[in-house]
Each structure stands twice: as C-alpha cells, then as structure tokens.
Design a protein around this motif. Structure first.
Motif, short mmCIF file in Angstrom:
data_model
loop_
_atom_site.label_atom_id
_atom_site.label_comp_id
_atom_site.label_asym_id
_atom_site.label_seq_id
_atom_site.Cartn_x
_atom_site.Cartn_y
_atom_site.Cartn_z
N ARG A 1 1.54 10.75 -28.17
CA ARG A 1 2.95 10.31 -28.07
C ARG A 1 3.49 11.41 -27.44
O ARG A 1 3.73 12.55 -27.88
N PRO A 2 4.20 11.02 -26.32
CA PRO A 2 4.91 12.02 -25.37
C PRO A 2 5.85 13.04 -26.21
O PRO A 2 6.06 14.13 -25.81
N ARG A 3 6.46 12.29 -27.15
CA ARG A 3 7.45 13.18 -27.80
C ARG A 3 6.85 14.15 -28.77
O ARG A 3 7.55 15.60 -28.85
N GLU A 4 5.77 14.09 -29.03
CA GLU A 4 5.00 14.99 -30.00
C GLU A 4 4.49 16.23 -29.01
O GLU A 4 4.31 17.24 -29.72
N TYR A 5 4.22 16.00 -27.85
CA TYR A 5 3.67 17.10 -27.24
C TYR A 5 4.92 17.64 -26.18
O TYR A 5 4.95 18.53 -25.36
N GLY A 6 6.10 17.40 -26.63
CA GLY A 6 7.30 18.21 -25.84
C GLY A 6 8.23 17.60 -24.92
O GLY A 6 9.15 18.05 -24.47
N ILE A 7 7.96 16.24 -24.84
CA ILE A 7 8.83 15.64 -23.67
C ILE A 7 10.12 15.26 -24.26
O ILE A 7 10.11 14.82 -25.67
N ASP A 8 11.26 15.33 -23.55
CA ASP A 8 12.55 15.07 -24.25
C ASP A 8 12.98 13.66 -23.65
O ASP A 8 13.79 12.97 -24.52
N VAL A 9 12.54 12.99 -22.66
CA VAL A 9 13.03 11.76 -22.13
C VAL A 9 11.98 11.38 -21.18
O VAL A 9 11.38 12.15 -20.50
N VAL B 1 12.74 18.35 -20.59
CA VAL B 1 11.53 17.93 -19.78
C VAL B 1 11.33 16.41 -19.75
O VAL B 1 11.55 15.72 -20.63
N TYR B 2 11.41 15.82 -18.34
CA TYR B 2 11.33 14.30 -18.20
C TYR B 2 9.88 14.00 -17.79
O TYR B 2 9.27 14.42 -16.95
N LEU B 3 9.39 13.07 -18.59
CA LEU B 3 8.16 12.37 -18.10
C LEU B 3 8.31 11.18 -17.55
O LEU B 3 8.77 10.06 -17.81
N ASP B 4 7.66 11.15 -16.21
CA ASP B 4 7.51 9.82 -15.61
C ASP B 4 6.46 9.06 -16.22
O ASP B 4 5.28 9.43 -16.22
N GLY B 5 6.60 7.93 -16.97
CA GLY B 5 5.78 7.34 -17.84
C GLY B 5 4.92 6.28 -16.94
O GLY B 5 4.36 5.56 -17.76
N ALA B 6 4.72 6.40 -15.69
CA ALA B 6 3.84 5.62 -15.16
C ALA B 6 2.41 5.51 -15.68
O ALA B 6 1.76 4.53 -15.55
N ASN B 7 2.00 6.50 -16.37
CA ASN B 7 0.56 6.72 -16.83
C ASN B 7 0.34 6.34 -18.13
O ASN B 7 -0.57 6.87 -18.67
N LEU B 8 1.44 5.90 -18.84
CA LEU B 8 1.37 5.70 -20.37
C LEU B 8 -0.09 4.86 -20.86
O LEU B 8 -0.38 4.85 -21.84
N ASN B 9 -0.41 4.22 -19.88
CA ASN B 9 -1.38 3.34 -19.98
C ASN B 9 -2.62 4.03 -20.45
O ASN B 9 -3.56 3.35 -21.28
N ILE C 1 5.51 3.73 -30.40
CA ILE C 1 4.32 4.25 -29.56
C ILE C 1 4.49 5.45 -28.85
O ILE C 1 3.73 6.26 -28.82
N THR C 2 5.98 5.84 -28.51
CA THR C 2 6.00 7.14 -27.88
C THR C 2 6.48 8.31 -28.81
O THR C 2 6.47 9.36 -28.24
N GLY C 3 7.11 7.81 -30.09
CA GLY C 3 7.48 8.77 -30.72
C GLY C 3 8.96 9.19 -30.50
O GLY C 3 9.44 10.03 -31.05
N PHE C 4 9.69 8.75 -29.70
CA PHE C 4 11.21 8.97 -29.43
C PHE C 4 12.01 8.15 -30.29
O PHE C 4 11.50 7.51 -31.12
N ASP C 5 13.42 8.34 -30.17
CA ASP C 5 14.31 8.08 -31.18
C ASP C 5 14.92 6.58 -30.48
O ASP C 5 15.27 5.87 -31.66
N ASP C 6 15.21 6.36 -29.41
CA ASP C 6 15.98 5.35 -28.97
C ASP C 6 15.52 4.68 -27.57
O ASP C 6 14.85 5.77 -26.99
N VAL C 7 15.97 3.86 -27.16
CA VAL C 7 15.50 2.97 -25.86
C VAL C 7 16.62 2.29 -25.41
O VAL C 7 17.75 1.78 -26.06
N SER C 8 16.88 2.34 -23.88
CA SER C 8 17.88 1.62 -23.11
C SER C 8 16.92 0.88 -22.07
O SER C 8 16.19 1.46 -21.42
#
Length: 969
Positions: free
Chosen positions: A690-698, A675-683, A556-563
């Motif tokens: 996808r946040p990773r695709e437009y440049g977010i790192d975490v 660049v850190y994204l506060d993902g509160a508005n992923l809704n 969903i987000t385009g990132f590599d891994d999750v904790s």
C-alpha cells in the motif's frame, strides 16, 4: 469432501490469462516453486503490506449486474432543464451498439502507430473537420477533456502566444458557465495570470490584458453580437477565446467569422449521454499560426512510403514525453471514444439533419418563451437559442420550484429570483405543456404548446444568423441510413488493430481485459441520462457507487480519502500538486515551490509541476535506473526551505521495485516536503503493498489502467486523487455541487465527480475480482512480465532489473546496439511487428532506442509465447543483416509493414519473398491483420500540416507535388 455450494465459474478465472497449470510451467521456467516465491523475490520485504485486502468476497457477473441495477434504480431520472453546458441527447442506437459497446473501438490504443490505426484516425479527422466547419476556424485538435478545462487551455495558449511579457490579465465574461469561471481562475493563479470576471461590454482592454473568454450563447441563454468586443480586443492586441455551444453554430454565425482567435466547448449533445458529468469530448479550434501551441493532439494528413494518402498524429514533438518541462500543457489523455461518437453523430445526421435538430430545439424554445409571456412572465433576453432566463411575474421562485418538483423537473434557480430553462432534442410538446403548468399557465384555461406554436414562424430570426455552409465534405453527406453508417463504422474498425485481434504489450499503459460485465451498466439509462447538477437526493445510486468505490480504493492504497474529479491521469497529477501547495500554505509555508522530479519520470510529471507554478529540479538516476539517493539528498538539502514535493513513480518508470523507496520518502519528509506518487504502475501493487504504508502522502490512480476502464483509442480516462488524512481537507471543490474538502482547491474538471459514468466500470471490476482475485491479478502481472523477459533475454538485452534480477510488471528491451551497429531501429522492429499481427510495445520511452513491454495479467501463456516467437523471429531477421546476407536498406525490417496491396501487386521487387513479407509466422495465416498503409512519412506530415478532411481528389494524388497541391486546395 464436503459439498461446496459456491459458484464455480468465477470472474478471476476469466480475467487472469494463465491457467494454474500454465502458471506452474511459467514458474518452472523462472525457477520458482510458487507465485508467492516469485513475488517475494521481486518486491522488497520492507514495503510488503502486512494486512491482506479486507474487501467483500468476489461476486459473479450476474450478481454484480444485479447490484448495478439496484443502484441505478436509486437514481431519479427527472427531466432536467438545467443546461449549463449539459443537455439531454438522443444517442443513435447504431452508434451506441457499434462504437460505444464495440470492443473493436473501445479497446484500441492511442494511434501512435499510424499504419494500424487508420480507422480511428479517420474518425478523429472527421471530428476535427466538424469542429473547423462549425466554428469557422482554421485548425482543430482531436478533443480535450471537457469544456471548462478546454477554456483554461485556451487562456494558457493565448498567454503563451502573446509577445508582451507584462501582459498578465485575462477577462472572463461574467455570463460564462460558473464551473468554467472557477476552473479558469484556478488554473490562472499558479502561473501568475490575473483573471477579471465582469461584463465584457464595460471592460476596458488595457495594455496588460492579453485575452478574454466569451460564452456564446451565454450561460443564461442570450445570443449576443460580440463583433464589437472582438474588435476592441484586437485593437488593443488582446486575443478572443469563445466557449460556444456546437449545436447552436448550425444556426448562429461561426465565431471565427466575427473575430474569435480560439473556439472551444463540449460535443456532449452530439449523441453522448450526460452520464452525471462525463466522459464527454471537448473540442478546441484556433488559428493556423498557433498550430505548435495547440494543447492536446491533432490528426494530420500525410503520405506513406508509396506516396499514398495516409493519416497520422501530427506534430508529436509537442507530446509531453518529449518536451517534458517545456510541454505546451500536461494534457495526455484525450476523449477519443467520445469524440468518435460525436463525429459519427455528425456523419449520421449530416448538415441538414443537424440543422433540423437545432431548428426544432430553437422552435421549442420560442414556443416556451411565447407561452411564458402569455402567462405574464417576462423572458430576460430577446434573442436566444435553447435557453431562457425567466423573470417571474407575481409568482415567487420557491413556488415555481415546488411545482417543478411535483412534476419531477429540475430547473435552474438564480440568486435574483429568476428561473432558467434549457431545452434539448429530447424535449417534446408534452414537456412544454407541463412547463406551462409549472409556471402557472392554468388561469381557468390550460395553455398547450401546439396551440402556441401555431402562431409562430419556424427558424432562427435573431442577430448573428448563420449565412455560411458547413459539413460540405462527402463524409457528412453519404452515410445517413443505418445500413450505410454501419458499414462505414465497420470499415473503419477493420483498419485498426485492437485487443480483439491480439495483445497490446504497451509498457506503462496496461492494456488489459476490459470486462464486458463491468461495461454493461454504462448503457443503463438510469445512469446515462442523469444531469451532473441534479440534486444529490436524485442521484443516490451514483452517490452509493462513488462512496463504495472510494472505500475500495482507500482500502487498496491505505489512504484516507479520494476525489474522483480529475478525468485523466495527468489531471490527477496536477490536482495532487495543488493539494500539496494548499497544505503548505495552510501551514504558513507558502514559499515551498520546488518540485523534485526524477529524470526517469513520466513527461507529464514536470509539465504538471510547471502548470502548478512550481520550479522543477531534476533528480538523477543511477546506473541501475533507480533514483540516485546521493543526488536526491543533495538537492533536497539545497532546496530545504522551498521543497514542496517529490514526484515519484513506483514501481519505477524503468520497471523495477526500487529497494530504497522508504528512504526516498524519509529524505523528502526530513526537508519539509510531501511525496507524490504517480500511480500509473499500481497494477503491480494491488493486494501486495500500500503506497501510504511506505511513505507516500498523495497519489493519483489510473482507473483506465489498473482498474480496467477501456483505453478507447486515447481516452476516456479517470485519474482520481487519493490523500493522506492531513491533505484530505484540500481535495477539489465545485461551485455548483457541494463536494471536496472543507478547504478545497478550485475545481479541476467541469463536473463535480469528473467522468462519473465510467466509475461504474472500476467499481464492478473490483467487485468481480474481490480481494483474492485482485491480489492474484497483481502477482500474475509480475509473473507474465518476468516470463516474457526470461524468454527474450537470450535474444535481447534487458535494460534494468530489480532485486534478485527480477523485473516488476513491465520491462525494457534494449535495441540501441542494433541502431548503432546496423542502423536497425526500434521503429523498424515496431513496424515489423505489425506484419506478425502485434501492436508495438511503448517505443523509445523511458529510454530512447528501446521498447517497453507490459504483458498484463489478462494474457494467456499461449499469447505470451506467440509474442515471444515474433520477437525471436525478428531477431533472426536482424541477424541476416548482421551477417551481411541482406543489406539493411533491402531488409524486410526497413520495408515493414507490408500491405495487401503491396504483396498482391503484379510487380514484386523485394529481395525477400511475398510470403516472408505477409506471413512471417504460421499463426499469422490463421488470422491475418493487414496494415492499410505503408510506413507513414512523419516529416512530410509536419511540413504540410493539414488537419481537416482533405478534398476528394487528394486521395488520388501519388506524387508529393500533386499531394501538396491537393492539400493546398
């Protein structure tokens, strides 16, 4: 047309509010031919993902429940005698059914609007009273996230209140729980606190020591008299924090009586299942003089406009959205639903019932200790409550492990060859018989627990025995039958507005439908009873759910891994920043310590950055509410050598998709930052970008928002952190269970996977919607927000709009002109909405004097229209003040909300009718929700802080001096 054999009744049509016909009508209002056309006009083309979600197709509720059951069956529910802060417990079915599984409780919002939250406020006040009584302290808060993070909060609080600028050493007793030790060490390092871990008996309190942390009883079970240590600490101007087992305090002397300055711990064993680590409610109690430094939230007693007793959240000026960088912590989510469960456990059992449970647990432990001695082993500590550390005779530890595994038991194995055994209220005599066998009590004659117990006296006979009473208030002494408790819980629920009554249109909080099917698995014992430190091979069902949810979220987000370790969004923020710091240090750039934070950011953002030891530099917003690019470039350039990160929310906190988000990311990267994204508005983004695709790192995600975990009246929450590949090695580890990155930061939460039990909800939610349903949900969230904004725009100003005059999934309604011209405030509108049966939108945030509205995708057009009609009607009521037809002081707005008692009183002196007060719209007659108190007096509550159950006669006081006297009593 060919026959279609697929299921016709899909979850998406149950979750997404507007029907296809209603969608067309709403789009026609907005002037668009399709949902896609609206989305194209709302989200910048440059950040739209080119790749649709590649998730499995949507499943039916029955299919998802079958999948959940099959995964639960892969968990092996062995008997866990591990302890370490987690214990088996018996959840009273009456509490499970009427609290945990009741949407009237789990769909409530944080009780900022006290007049429609008196039920959960009372339950939380009970929680605080329980905590104060058992710990012997003066004040308590309404819960924290878990025991380990509560210990860290205690350290930080004591550091703040210490007036010596050079005191930076904190002692942690070496016999604290290992996860607590590591969390405290991890929290101390960024803020320059030096943690020393050793035996407190040998520690010398120097001038540089501001406090210490003790475990009571210790992690290996010892009950110690700490009064001398507390005296030594106080003689040297150091404070004492105590992590205490709450059940043990029914038998052991309260820490407040022997010198503790702060007491904390977990309430998990008060009827809350282990759930592989959470969610559980921590408690936190301290001295009254620290009231303005206490982390988290406190419930206090005040009075309403009629002088009647009322409850409210006290000292709200400590909240992060107000204090921001000066916040006492970044704690935002509490564990309200679990605190309510724990408080009801205490109400149900009462003081005598709790003492009986504790005494039985201790008697079981005494019996086990005596049997082990007869077997030839020795018990290391003479005095204990429920946990033993066994020094083996000739038997090797490995042999004990083999026998335990043969009996499907988990014990605790120490590096020195000893073995730990912790008992709880679920243990019976047969369990002791099996433990005797495991420890070799079979030398030609079996040892039986009943026979051993016959030679022992019941009760605790060791040092620091409790002599004082507790839970004397009537609430803990009158609801001990199931019928009485059921009525009490239902009476409280009836005082609270929740999603069972109407939509809760809170901007940034995403109060959407919490699907019943997704919630059902959390009650399954195969998931609920697992100890978080059980071997992974016994938790294969959990491991599969965690892996699948991780795959879902990375897709969903385009990132590599999750904790999944962070158990709140604010905790996720803190985790993400520490991961960024660890990355910079690994790159040889440890000097990077500046965090850029837009002025529109969530208040937890700067608070988290400060906790991470970063210097916060605020970035301006332009007139449209977007990040000011020129100011960003200037400050990035000025701090180029030290720039660590930018924290950004997207869509913006102002409810728009900023068109230059990629340029923002590029600017930060050019100067070496992340660049850190506060993902509160992923809704508003799932399936669309996808946040990773437009440049977010975490980024952190709010599973309790976008992915439908219930809000629970202020918690539980989950704030998992998603990372790009270069940051993945630094995801948080854990001292007990192998997890996290190869170079992981210290643990953020006490359990390795945080609140693992409720991960099932988001896992099921994603499976229920599938890729098409998730994408449609995002589109509909945007549609609903734009529809409501369009309906209200001719009555109120909308503060910010994005591309093509559109808003994202939320928007800000401007009430500032009414305050300036008429003295009609956003609070007046919020209180009047209660008379229409609605909870207020987010008030005065992110812009003071406004209301932020988020309808979510779950609400039908009919409900949206009802909300719009309420706002339009209130605008007419404001117009009456504008025209001079009524004075603002005598207006229905200033008198709101109206209670049944007020409206039915013999005397009616208002300038408007009773009907106008109580039934301002026709639909209100059909399903009237009555606020139970008039408008609360916030100032009085802060001047007279009282955060325990007041004496009974206080409820009869109707004058300020009488009320103050009753509270003083």
């Amino acid at each position: 047309m060919a026959i279609d054999l697929s299921f016709s009744d899909t979850f998406a049509q149950r979750h997404i509010g507007p029907s296809d016909t209603e969608v067309d009508t709403m789009l026609d209002t907005l002037g668009y031919e399709s949902l896609d056309a609206l989305v194209d006009a709302t989200i910048p083309d440059t950040i739209r993902t080119e790749r649709p979600l590649t998730l499995p197709p949507a499943q039916t509720e029955e299919q998802v429940l079958d999948d959940a059951q099959s995964r639960g069956e892969k968990n092996d529910n062995w008997r866990s005698f591990i302890g370490m802060g987690y214990h088996g417990t018996l959840t009273p079915p009456v509490i499970q059914r009427n609290i945990l599984e009741d949407p009237a409780w789990y769909t409530q919002y944080t009780p900022y609007q006290a007049e429609i939250a008196q039920g959960r406020l009372e339950a939380l006040l009970n929680f605080q009273d329980m905590t104060i009584d058992l710990t012997g302290m003066e004040i308590a808060n309404a819960s924290l996230l878990d025991e380990g993070t509560a210990a860290a909060e205690a350290m930080l609080m004591l550091n703040r209140v210490d007036r010596r600028s050079d005191a930076s050493t904190f002692l942690v007793a070496e016999d604290c729980h290992p996860q607590t030790i590591e969390i405290v060490k991890g929290r101390a390092e960024p803020v320059g606190i030096d943690v020393i871990v050793e035996d407190p008996e040998n520690f010398v309190f120097g001038e540089d020591t501001f406090g210490c942390l003790l475990q009571y009883p210790t992690t290996d079970g010892a009950v110690r008299d700490y009064s001398t240590i507390a005296e030594r600490a106080h003689e040297n101007d150091a404070y004492v924090a105590v992590a205490a087992d709450l059940l043990s305090l029914t038998l052991l002397e309260a820490p407040g009586e022997w010198g503790a300055d702060a007491v904390l711990g977990s309430t998990q064993r008060f009827g809350v299942p282990m759930g592989y680590g959470g969610p559980h409610a921590a408690y936190f109690a301290t001295r009254e003089r620290f009231q303005r430094q206490v982390p988290g939230r406190m419930i206090g007693v005040t009075k309403d406009a009629d002088g009647e007793m009322a409850l409210r959240m006290a000292l709200q000026t400590r909240e992060q959205h107000i204090r921001r960088g000066r916040a006492t912590s970044n704690i935002c989510t509490a564990q309200v639903l679990l605190a309510v469960m724990a408080s009801m456990y205490a109400v149900y059992h009462g003081p005598e019932g709790l003492k009986r449970i504790a005494t039985r647990v201790h008697d079981l432990t005494k019996t086990l200790a005596e049997g082990l001695r007869r077997t030839g082993h020795s018990v290391r500590h003479d005095h204990f409550f429920d946990t033993l550390r066994v020094d083996l005779a000739e038997t090797k530890q490995e042999r004990i492990r083999e026998r335990a595994e043969a009996h499907q038991m988990n014990l605790r194995y120490y590096d020195d060859g000893s073995v730990g055994v912790a008992l709880d209220e679920t243990v019976n005599a047969e369990d002791l018989d099996a433990l005797f066998t495991v420890f070799g009590a079979t030398n030609g004659q079996r040892l039986y627990a009943d026979e051993v117990a016959a030679d022992l006296d019941s009760g605790y006979e060791g040092p620091v025995a409790r002599r004082t009473s507790y839970l004397d208030h009537p609430v803990f002494n009158k609801y001990h039958s199931e019928g009485e408790l059921t009525r009490y819980m239902k009476s409280l629920a009836g005082k609270d507005l929740s999603l069972t009554h109407s939509m809760i249109p809170l901007g940034s909080c995403t109060m959407k439908l919490n699907p019943t099917a997704a919630l059902m698995p959390i009650s399954d014992p195969q998931f609920a009873k697992l100890h978080p430190f059980a071997p992974k091979e016994q938790a294969q069902g959990y491991q599969q759910v965690i892996e699948e949810l991780s795959d879902q979220l990375t897709e969903i987000t385009g990132f590599d891994d999750v904790s999944f370790q962070p158990n709140s969004g604010a905790s996720g923020e803190y985790t993400g920043l520490l991961v960024i710091q660890a990355y910079h240090e690994a790159q040889g750039e440890g000097q990077r310590d500046v965090c850029l934070v837009p002025e529109s950011a969530h208040g937890t953002n700067p608070a988290s950055a400060n906790m991470a030891g970063m210097d916060v530099v605020t970035v301006d917003c332009d007139d449209n509410g977007d990040v000011d690019l020129d100011d960003l470039r200037e400050k990035a350039e000025a701090n180029s050598d030290r720039l660590a990160a930018l924290m950004v929310t997207y869509p913006s906190t102002h409810g728009v998709f900023e068109e230059h988000i990629e340029e923002i990311c590029d600017t930060v990267h050019e100067h070496g930052g992340q660049v850190y994204l506060d993902g509160a508005n992923l809704n508003a983004q799932v399936g669309l970008c996808r946040p990773r695709e437009y440049g977010i790192d975490v980024c952190h995600l709010n599973l309790h928002k976008t992915f439908s975990i219930p809000h629970g009246g202020g918690g539980p929450g989950v704030g998992p952190v998603c990372t790009a590949e270069h940051l993945t090695p630094f995801l948080p580890g854990h001292p007990v269970v192998d997890t996290g990155g190869e170079n992981g930061i210290p643990p953020i939460a006490a359990a390795p996977y945080g609140s693992a039990l409720i991960l099932l909800i988001s896992w099921a939610y994603i499976k229920l919607l599938g890729p098409d349903g998730l994408t449609k949900a995002s589109k509909t969230a945007i549609l609903n927000a734009n529809y409501v904004a369009e309906q209200l725009s001719s009555h109120y100003d909308i503060v910010y709009r994005g591309p093509n005059d559109r808003v994202a999934h939320e928007f800000i309604l401007d009430l500032r002109p009414f305050r300036q011209e008429l003295d009609v405030t956003e609070q007046d509108v919020a209180k009047r909405l209660m008379d229409y049966g609605f909870h207020a939108p987010t008030m005065s945030w992110p812009v003071v004097g406004t209301l932020m509205i988020e309808p979510t995708e779950s609400e039908s057009k009919a409900e949206l229209d009802r909300l719009c009609r309420a706002f339009k009607s209130i605008r007419d009521e404001i117009a009456e003040v504008e025209s001079g037809a009524v004075s603002v002081e005598e207006s229905v707005l200033k008198q709101a909300p109206h209670t049944a008692e007020m409206v039915t009183a013999t005397e009616w002196t208002q300038s408007y009718s009773r009907e106008t007060a109580a039934y301002p719209a026709e639909w209100v007659r059909e399903n009237k929700f009555w606020p139970t108190v008039r408008r609360v007096n916030d100032a009085f509550g802060d001047r007279n802080l009282f955060c325990a159950c007041p004496p009974v006669d206080a409820y009869d006081a109707d004058e300020e001096d009488e009320l103050e006297a009753a509270l003083d009593a």
